[in-house]
Scaffold this active site. Structure first.
Site, PDB file in Angstrom:
ATOM      1  N   ASP A  97     -15.244  -3.738  -0.984  1.00  0.00           N
ATOM      2  CA  ASP A  97     -14.987  -3.404   0.470  1.00  0.00           C
ATOM      3  C   ASP A  97     -16.262  -3.148   1.240  1.00  0.00           C
ATOM      4  OD1 ASP A  97     -12.499  -3.856  -0.702  1.00  0.00           O
ATOM      5  OD2 ASP A  97     -12.396  -1.662  -1.275  1.00  0.00           O
ATOM      6  N   ASP A 127       0.865  -1.204  -0.020  1.00  0.00           N
ATOM      7  CA  ASP A 127       0.033  -0.051   0.074  1.00  0.00           C
ATOM      8  C   ASP A 127       0.898   1.301  -0.115  1.00  0.00           C
ATOM      9  OD1 ASP A 127      -2.010  -1.817   0.411  1.00  0.00           O
ATOM     10  OD2 ASP A 127      -2.769  -1.179   2.214  1.00  0.00           O
TER      11      ASP A 127
END
Length: 255
Positions: free
Chosen positions: A141, A17
């Protein structure tokens, strides 16, 4: 349902990330709770590739939040590193136009993860037509079964099952299922959630969020999932990537 349900190897996806060009992890998707792990995401990718990773999972956190990528150079370098090792990369974060999608694929990315735009069925149908469903990943998500978008900052009332079913009908073949409340917490992956979505839609589902040990990898395999994304547990030394990849190799072809 038109998703491709053919058998494929179970994959362990080490996560990178990127925020401000650095390798970080967020807790529960909160940008205010970012832990920086490395100044050089390319070096991290090299480490995962040296351990035998066949895929690298990259999220452009700046892009997810702001809708435009600020990290193309470093992500491009990761893609080149992976290509040299015979591995592949999937990238998400701020991919909200057909031009951005096609640019990433032209740069050597194997799959693009789409989140905020997945509610736009016209856009998604056109994306499938342009690049093919195999190159798209739905970022499912959410919190409490409802979809979260724009870098998880906006919580919708859209049911994940309904969204996933619509995408499968359009031809999207793969989904990453992330329980936002568990992401970065090391509480254990919500494998049951991913399993239920896979069964309901026929999409190949990848579990993400809260992975804490090899037990989560084993549980995802036993649930018949397509894979699992491992982040914080790798960086904290709770999971040895070589061990996770070895475990996954024993179950190749089970999903």
């Amino acid at each position: 349902m038109t998703a491709d349900t053919r058998r494929s190897p179970f994959e362990v996806y080490p996560a990178i990330d990127i925020l401000g060009g650095k390798c970080v992890r967020l807790r529960e998707g909160d940008y205010g709770q970012a832990t920086q792990y490395n100044d050089d995401p390319v070096a991290v990718a090299h480490q995962w590739l040296a351990a035998g990773a066949r895929w690298i999972h990259v999220v452009d956190l700046d892009g997810a939040r702001d809708g435009r990528s600020l990290n193309e150079p470093v992500i491009g370098a990761i893609v080149r590193e992976a290509t040299q090792c015979g591995a592949r990369v999937q990238v998400g974060g701020g991919i909200r136009t057909h031009q951005a999608l096609e640019a990433w694929l032209a740069a050597g990315v194997s799959r693009c993860i789409l989140g905020t735009v997945i509610l736009d069925t016209t856009f998604m149908a056109e994306a499938v037509r342009r690049v093919g469903g195999a190159h798209l990943v739905a970022g499912l998500d959410g919190r409490d079964g409802k979809l979260a978008v724009r870098g998880w900052l906006d919580q919708t009332e859209q049911s994940l099952v309904d969204v996933a079913s619509a995408l499968a009908h359009l031809g999207v073949q793969t989904a990453i299922v992330t329980d936002v409340r568990r992401d970065g917490t090391l509480q254990g992956a919500n494998v049951a959630w991913a399993r239920d979505l896979q069964r309901a839609t026929g999409m190949r589902c990848i579990a993400s969020g809260g992975v804490r040990g090899l037990g989560d990898v084993q549980a995802a395999m036993q649930a018949g999932l397509a894979g699992i994304i491992v982040g914080k547990a790798l960086y904290d030394g709770r999971i040895d990537l070589e061990a996770a990849l070895s475990l996954a190799a024993k179950g190749d072809g089970v999903c």
